[in-house]
Design a protein around this motif. Structure first.
Motif, PDB file in Angstrom:
ATOM      1  N   LEU A 199     -42.853 -16.694-152.102  1.00  0.00           N
ATOM      2  CA  LEU A 199     -43.171 -17.392-153.339  1.00  0.00           C
ATOM      3  C   LEU A 199     -43.985 -16.520-154.284  1.00  0.00           C
ATOM      4  O   LEU A 199     -44.716 -15.629-153.855  1.00  0.00           O
ATOM      5  N   GLN A 200     -43.847 -16.821-155.572  1.00  0.00           N
ATOM      6  CA  GLN A 200     -44.603 -16.142-156.619  1.00  0.00           C
ATOM      7  C   GLN A 200     -45.135 -17.171-157.598  1.00  0.00           C
ATOM      8  O   GLN A 200     -44.524 -18.229-157.807  1.00  0.00           O
ATOM      9  N   SER A 201     -46.266 -16.854-158.211  1.00  0.00           N
ATOM     10  CA  SER A 201     -46.840 -17.741-159.219  1.00  0.00           C
ATOM     11  C   SER A 201     -46.052 -17.627-160.513  1.00  0.00           C
ATOM     12  O   SER A 201     -45.372 -16.623-160.759  1.00  0.00           O
ATOM     13  N   PRO A 202     -46.129 -18.619-161.401  1.00  0.00           N
ATOM     14  CA  PRO A 202     -45.433 -18.540-162.692  1.00  0.00           C
ATOM     15  C   PRO A 202     -45.865 -17.330-163.515  1.00  0.00           C
ATOM     16  O   PRO A 202     -45.037 -16.699-164.170  1.00  0.00           O
ATOM     17  N   SER A 203     -47.163 -16.995-163.474  1.00  0.00           N
ATOM     18  CA  SER A 203     -47.641 -15.859-164.271  1.00  0.00           C
ATOM     19  C   SER A 203     -47.048 -14.543-163.785  1.00  0.00           C
ATOM     20  O   SER A 203     -46.739 -13.657-164.589  1.00  0.00           O
ATOM     21  N   GLU A 204     -46.877 -14.424-162.469  1.00  0.00           N
ATOM     22  CA  GLU A 204     -46.289 -13.188-161.949  1.00  0.00           C
ATOM     23  C   GLU A 204     -44.806 -13.099-162.284  1.00  0.00           C
ATOM     24  O   GLU A 204     -44.310 -12.030-162.665  1.00  0.00           O
ATOM     25  N   GLN A 205     -44.100 -14.192-162.151  1.00  0.00           N
ATOM     26  CA  GLN A 205     -42.682 -14.165-162.498  1.00  0.00           C
ATOM     27  C   GLN A 205     -42.488 -13.962-164.001  1.00  0.00           C
ATOM     28  O   GLN A 205     -41.526 -13.308-164.415  1.00  0.00           O
TER      29      GLN A 205
END
Length: 634
Positions: A199-205
């Protein structure tokens, strides 16, 4: 009558140097100097502070402090500031102000090492390419912040299935995992079934998939990311406009760009400390969570020395260049303490603003602070924007933050461009006389074109490659040679006498500490850091993405390209100099006839022979400006 006038002027200069050494404008302002001077002392101080206070103060120092014991890290940091940072900053400022020349021509003092100055300019040129790209990142995020909610607040249409604000826990675990556990595999075992979730955070994506549109590696260049290319063009235009008239225009711009970041830092700090959980972040920064045992680890001291060294921009040529536009008798000693201590204080202050909001973010998601702490791009464009997106009126705080990053970067970029243009003007004064605008436009256009590969889908890999190869241990080599050249070859005592021509006579005790630092302490520390850095050198990478062999080879080619200027200049000059090999070498280790204060009225008795020679030459020339002394690098 004309000849008698020149004789009288020569006698006045030689017999009464103290009379002509009076500064035309003690409090700043232009001397009689076609090269130009700062319009006021404030412009120099603000420009130098803006140059020294860079992105590293915002996105690297707080992380280093947290990583190396919190408050305990401040002890080695300020020790290294005193024994390396301040002495070397004083050295570079003094030599630049004394001869009023850029980083290449100052080596008229030790001609055989003139390639060191050329190498400094090459480092600045290459780093200015990717610094301009970082400015484009800041501009893009600033424009993206003018919407509510912020686009990285939640997973949008651009996200994939791995995007999540909160990592779901499929099994009974005592610890709840939250946002910003980036690029990690969460594995749980339930009924003998292993489930792995990436999983990744929205800010990273958002950073990877929208802002950068990042490819899989350096091998996959991809097309130009046009929104970044347009922002790169805009940042180039801003820099060009600010430098179009040289220090006359940039000196006015820094009144805003050098002071605005402090206003934003204070605003973010005040807002941050009022948030719930802010103290948790500050405690991890330099509070009760400080680990004094870190002082016994050599890595902590190395990190402190490295941060001090790079933070002050020593070895880039910018400190010399900015000081070269000072009035001759400017108190460069006092300026050194103002700039270096302001720089250190800014790093500490920025840490409070950063960690107070990161503490609130960790509190909101009920996770430890260490899970949200990042450095570099991860802090500036992933973790901190993520934290800001959770605040009320988040677009306001986001706009302020990215405008701050922009202005901090602009000041450093201003100085970098000024290094390049100053060296060209000093080398070819007749060619570029009254053509500063054309030179600035040409330089900025050149840097924009070179920056285009850095705004492709593989652009972030190029930026990281340049940063990890060029802006690291190469600078240590240059500064070590700088100390050897100025202190050991030119002569530390001779250099001190040059400084006293600007500041006035000082006592032996006054110079005792500076001699200890210049002759022994500073070069010893730099040598240890350099050897350590080379021994612990690791292949360049961006996160978990490794570079191909040809990419690493290209990085080493950049290093060789920079360092080859040093033997290249030395060999060229040895060939051009007359005499036996030993006579040539000895001659090139002695100051050239062009080494002296820029204006003849400042040369005094120590450089009287140069004045007499210049004046005798002027007697036979009808249209010569006695204040302009020009010669090429070679």
């Amino acid at each position: 009558m004309r000849k008698v006038g020149w004789n009288n002027l020569r006698d006045l200069i030689i017999r009464n140097p103290g009379v002509v050494d009076q500064d035309p404008k003690d409090e700043g302002g232009e001397e009689t100097n076609e090269r130009g001077s700062w319009a006021s002392k404030k412009e120099y101080i603000l420009s130098t502070i803006g140059y020294a206070v860079g992105l590293g103060n915002i996105w690297r120092f707080p992380y280093l402090a947290y990583k190396n014991g919190g408050g305990a890290f401040l002890i080695p940091y300020f020790v290294m500031l005193v024994v390396t940072g301040i002495p070397l900053f004083f050295l570079e400022s003094s030599i630049g102000q004394f001869c009023s020349q850029g980083p290449i021509n100052i080596w008229r003092a030790v001609p055989i090492l003139q390639g060191v100055g050329a190498a400094m300019v090459m480092v600045t040129l290459i780093v200015s390419i990717y610094y301009n790209v970082i400015l484009s990142y800041s501009l893009y995020y600033m424009f993206a912040s003018f919407q509510s909610p912020l686009p990285w607040f939640d997973c949008g249409d651009w996200a994939d299935a791995n995007c999540s604000n909160t990592i779901p826990v499929p099994c009974n675990m005592s610890e709840v995992l939250g946002v910003n556990v980036t690029q990690e595999n969460v594995t749980c075992h339930l009924s003998n079934v292993s489930t792995t979730v990436h999983l990744q955070s929205p800010s990273e994506q958002y950073w990877d998939r929208v802002a950068l549109q990042r490819s899989s590696g350096l091998d996959e260049t991809g097309p130009v990311v046009w929104h970044l290319a347009l922002c790169l063009l805009l940042s180039s235009i801003i820099v060009t406009a600010a430098l179009i008239r040289g220090i006359k225009s940039s000196g006015k711009v820094v009144y805003f760009t050098a002071t605005f970041p402090y206003a934003v830092i204070f605003i973010l700090l005040i807002r941050g400390v009022t948030l719930e959980g802010a103290m948790d972040g500050i405690e991890f920064y330099i509070g009760s969570q400080s680990n004094m045992t870190k002082l016994t680890e050599a890595e902590t001291w190395k990190s402190a020395a490295t941060q001090t060294f790079y933070s002050l921009s020593i070895g880039w040529g910018g400190v010399m260049t900015l000081a070269s536009y000072n009035n001759f008798q400017n108190n460069v000693f006092k300026d050194t303490f103002v700039v270096t201590l302001t720089n250190a204080g800014t790093s500490v202050l920025a840490g409070f603003a950063i960690f107070s909001i990161l503490g609130h973010m960790a509190h909101s998601y009920e996770i430890p602070v260490e899970q949200v702490v990042k450095e570099g791009f991860g802090l500036a464009f992933i973790a901190y924007p993520d934290a800001l997106s959770k605040l009320p009126v988040s677009p306001l705080w986001s706009v302020l933050f990215f405008v701050m990053l922009l202005t901090v970067g602009l000041d450093s970029q201003f100085a970098g461009i000024e290094v390049i243009t100053t060296c060209l003007k000093d080398a070819f004064p007749k060619v570029f006389k009254n053509k500063h605008a054309v030179l600035t436009v040409t330089t900025c256009t050149f840097l924009f074109l070179l920056g285009l590969p850095c705004v492709t889908q593989a652009g972030i890999y190029w930026v990281t490659l340049i940063d990890q190869f060029v802006a690291t241990w190469v600078l240590l080599v240059l500064v070590l040679l700088e100390i050897i050249g100025v202190i050991y070859i030119y002569g530390g005592n001779r250099f001190i006498k040059d400084i006293e021509m600007m500041l006035g006579r000082k006592s032996f005790c006054f110079w005792l500490w500076w001699r200890a630092c210049w002759f022994f302490i500073s070069p010893s520390i730099i040598t240890v850091i350099l050897v350590w850095s080379l021994m612990t050198l690791e292949p360049a990478s961006y996160g978990n993405v490794e570079y191909p062999a040809w990419g690493l080879a290209l990085g080493w080619c950049m290093v060789v390209f920079i360092l080859l200027w040093i033997p290249g200049f030395a060999i060229y000059k040895l060939i051009r100099t007359e005499g036996s090999p030993w006579q040539r070498f000895k001659s090139l280790c002695s100051p050239s006839k062009d080494w002296h204060p820029y204006l003849d009225i400042h040369r005094g008795e120590r450089y009287a022979d140069v004045q007499s020679c210049d004046l005798r030459t002027l007697e036979n020339k009808s249209h010569v400006d006695v204040n302009v002394i020009s010669s090429s690098w070679l």
